[in-house]
Scaffold this motif. Structure first.
Motif, PDB file in Angstrom:
ATOM      1  N   ASP A 178     -10.555   2.541  -6.789  1.00 20.07           N
ATOM      2  CA  ASP A 178      -9.229   2.438  -7.394  1.00 20.07           C
ATOM      3  C   ASP A 178      -9.222   3.219  -8.706  1.00 20.07           C
ATOM      4  O   ASP A 178      -9.522   2.694  -9.773  1.00 20.07           O
ATOM      5  N   ARG A 190      -0.134   2.389  -1.806  1.00 14.46           N
ATOM      6  CA  ARG A 190      -1.551   2.349  -2.187  1.00 14.46           C
ATOM      7  C   ARG A 190      -2.104   0.935  -2.065  1.00 14.46           C
ATOM      8  O   ARG A 190      -3.197   0.725  -1.523  1.00 14.46           O
ATOM      9  N   ARG A 191      -1.354  -0.034  -2.578  1.00 18.22           N
ATOM     10  CA  ARG A 191      -1.826  -1.423  -2.522  1.00 18.22           C
ATOM     11  C   ARG A 191      -1.956  -1.908  -1.080  1.00 18.22           C
ATOM     12  O   ARG A 191      -2.908  -2.611  -0.735  1.00 18.22           O
ATOM     13  N   PHE A 194      -5.094  -0.251   0.415  1.00 14.15           N
ATOM     14  CA  PHE A 194      -6.301  -0.867  -0.131  1.00 14.15           C
ATOM     15  C   PHE A 194      -6.537  -2.256   0.477  1.00 14.15           C
ATOM     16  O   PHE A 194      -7.677  -2.618   0.794  1.00 14.15           O
TER      17      PHE A 194
END
Length: 242
Positions: A178, A190-191, A194
């Motif tokens: 990150d 992105r979250r 991830f």
């Protein structure tokens, strides 16, 4: 006992900056090289104990001037090359080869140029640590371009360790971290990525820049470690993230 001198090229953000901070906490005199004047100005405010230098790691004259200044009088003990870039990913059928060439220039040729320029200024017992990525040995769709770049960087480690001994040469191969490298992806996307990836990774987490910096510092400072690429990828090479 003399203070160690460390030079982190590509050290104004992400893994490079986390490494510079960790080396400074070990008592080293740490110099950081970056291309972005704004990031260097921010570094001077946030980390005044680090010495910033504006230079492009891929430009021989610029990086040579920095390493010559930093390497006096006792030489550079720990050289960390953390150059990176966000260009290069994408399906091979659609990959813009001019963009890929530019990405090679930024990372691979930047590593080579920096190492060449630094060699006359390394301490006899110094070390060089290069930063690759797990894409070098993974089968993730859409990463052929960056896999080739990181593979080329990591392929330097063993022959250079043999050639430059007793200077030690190692590499660190991160996985998902990150850092600002992901800034081109919208925050929500992105979250979500991830979170999905963390469920598949054996470590069940996404690494922080500090996680990887801890490994980089080990590679740079351990006197018995050379010719090794440390895989700090949370087990990414063991699973499919495609």
């Amino acid at each position: 006992m003399n203070k160690h001198t460390a030079l982190v090229v590509g050290g104004t953000s992400g893994i490079g900056l986390a490494t510079a901070r960790r080396l400074q906490r070990l008592g080293a005199d740490v110099h950081v090289v970056g291309r972005d004047a704004a990031k260097l100005a921010a570094l001077a405010e946030s980390d005044p104990e680090l010495t910033g230098h504006r230079a492009d790691g891929g430009e021989r004259a610029e990086i040579a001037a920095v390493v010559e200044a930093v390497g006096r009088p006792g030489g550079i003990d720990w050289l960390v090359v953390a150059l990176s870039g966000s260009e290069g990913p994408g399906p091979i059928a659609d990959l813009d080869l001019d963009v890929l060439r530019r990405a090679f220039d930024a990372k691979f040729w930047g590593h080579i140029t920096t190492v060449q320029a630094a060699l006359p200024h390394l301490a006899p017992t110094g070390s060089i640590t290069l930063i690759g990525a797990t894409t070098a040995r993974s089968g993730i769709p859409g990463t052929a371009g960056i896999a080739a770049i990181n593979g080329a960087v990591e392929a330097l480690v063993k022959p250079l360790a043999a050639e430059l001994a007793p200077v030690r040469v190692n590499g660190v191969s991160p996985g998902l971290v990150d850092t600002p490298w992901w800034s081109g992806l919208p925050e929500e996307a992105r979250r979500a990525y991830f979170a999905q990836a963390a469920e598949r990774l054996p470590a069940r987490r996404i690494a922080t820049a500090e996680d990887i910096a801890e490994v980089v510092v080990l590679a740079a400072t351990n006197a018995n470690l050379t010719g090794t690429v440390i895989e700090a990828d949370g087990g990414a090479r063991l699973v499919s993230l495609g």
